[in-house]
Scaffold this active site. Structure first.
Site, mmCIF file in Angstrom:
data_model
loop_
_atom_site.group_PDB
_atom_site.id
_atom_site.type_symbol
_atom_site.label_atom_id
_atom_site.label_comp_id
_atom_site.label_asym_id
_atom_site.label_seq_id
_atom_site.Cartn_x
_atom_site.Cartn_y
_atom_site.Cartn_z
ATOM 1 N N SER A 170 -79.714 55.244 19.523
ATOM 2 C CA SER A 170 -80.973 55.350 19.242
ATOM 3 C C SER A 170 -81.760 56.411 20.123
ATOM 4 O O SER A 170 -81.578 57.787 20.622
ATOM 5 C CB SER A 170 -81.988 53.575 19.088
ATOM 6 O OG SER A 170 -82.925 53.805 18.634
ATOM 7 N N GLU A 235 -79.401 52.649 7.922
ATOM 8 C CA GLU A 235 -80.683 53.260 8.809
ATOM 9 C C GLU A 235 -81.660 53.718 8.325
ATOM 10 O O GLU A 235 -80.549 54.303 7.903
ATOM 11 C CB GLU A 235 -79.997 53.475 10.039
ATOM 12 C CG GLU A 235 -78.867 52.436 10.892
ATOM 13 C CD GLU A 235 -79.023 53.470 12.172
ATOM 14 O OE1 GLU A 235 -79.805 53.257 13.265
ATOM 15 O OE2 GLU A 235 -77.656 53.895 12.620
ATOM 16 N N HIS A 271 -80.539 49.467 11.951
ATOM 17 C CA HIS A 271 -80.374 49.897 13.232
ATOM 18 C C HIS A 271 -79.735 49.367 14.705
ATOM 19 O O HIS A 271 -79.236 48.892 15.483
ATOM 20 C CB HIS A 271 -82.017 50.734 13.352
ATOM 21 C CG HIS A 271 -82.126 51.412 14.839
ATOM 22 N ND1 HIS A 271 -81.054 52.361 14.609
ATOM 23 C CD2 HIS A 271 -83.023 51.195 16.069
ATOM 24 C CE1 HIS A 271 -82.159 53.496 15.708
ATOM 25 N NE2 HIS A 271 -82.155 52.920 16.309
#
Length: 290
Positions: A170, A235, A271
């Site tokens: 991330s 995602e 995610h």
């Protein structure tokens, strides 16, 4: 049955029925410690404390030292990497023969708020400046990582200076890309999982373009550098899967300059599920040689 035996039998039945009332108190619980791990704290030059989590194999180091994998967001990621590394010792893959260093923070939070500062540059987009006032400490964290943590680790453990890997997810993945673009040679392998390329109106693309120009001109050494890009099929945050795949296609063209890049899209993953699904692929990337 004789009276004495009947009394004993009745007592046994009553005892079985009322067993919990006569049970001893359970032993007190204690915290579980991961085998083959240790932890210590290290502060940056401006006094910011970091919790350093280390997983290391038993036994002697190979010639040249162990490969080493640095993992950002250590509070969230370290345990999965540590146990995945250790269990590989039951097989013959050799993936256990490395050191994993998780870079975390004191306290029990899975994702410490300080990561917002550590992994990001000063924000250029006005609306984000108001939302993320703590962002922008990337240069300070980079200095801590390269000039304080890495030397401290190399004093404590027998590590191979040529087989060093950085993993980030991330915003950590965004930071990992920044290291690829701006600090060539600091890590032989960069693993950017679900990198937040969307952050700050895709400001990282300017770094990518400048780096690509240097590479194409022969001014940025890439020969022998490896890049592993990972994203989850599901995602949707900031179009992460699409951005990551597009980056993979752009960088594939640099194989002629010696960059070895791979793209891994994890089917069905979101995610938050990407990190644990990516552990084995990351260990393999860190162990790969030459």
């Amino acid at each position: 049955m004789p009276f004495a035996r009947a009394v004993v039998a009745a007592a046994c039945l009553l005892g079985a029925a009322a067993g919990p009332a006569f049970a001893t108190e359970p032993a007190p619980a204690t915290a579980y410690a991961l085998p083959e791990t240790e932890t210590w704290d290290l502060a940056s030059d401006d006094g910011q404390p970091y919790r350093i989590l280390v997983s290391r194999p038993a036994g002697e180091a190979p010639d040249g030292g162990f490969p080493i994998l640095y993992v950002l967001d250590g509070n969230a990621m370290f345990a999965a990497f540590a146990e995945a590394r250790r269990i590989q010792g039951l097989g013959s893959s050799g993936l256990d023969k490395m050191i994993v260093v998780g870079i975390g923070y004191p306290g029990g939070q899975v994702y410490d708020p300080r990561r917002m500062s550590d992994f990001t540059a000063p924000i250029e987009t006005p609306v984000l400046k108001a939302l993320y006032a703590s962002a922008g400490g990337r240069d300070r964290f980079e200095t801590f990582l390269l000039e304080k943590l890495k030397p401290a680790v190399e004093k404590r453990y027998p590590v191979n200076p040529y087989r060093q890997t950085l993993y980030g997810h991330s915003l950590g993945g965004l930071f990992a890309l920044h290291m690829l673009y701006t600090r060539p040679g600091a890590f032989r392998t960069i693993i950017a999982a679900s990198p937040s390329i969307w952050w700050d109106n895709q400001a990282i693309l300017a770094e990518e373009r400048a780096w690509r120009t240097r590479v194409e001109q022969g001014a940025a050494p890439t020969r022998g550098t490896r890049l592993l890009l990972i994203a989850g099929e599901r995602e949707e945050e900031g179009a992460i899967a699409e951005d990551t795949a597009a980056l993979g296609r752009r960088l594939a063209a640099l194989s002629g300059q010696g960059l070895r890049s791979d793209l891994l899209i994890l089917d069905g993953e979101t995610h938050l599920s990407v990190p644990h699904r990516s552990v084995t692929a990351a260990l393999r990337a860190a162990a790969r040689w030459p």
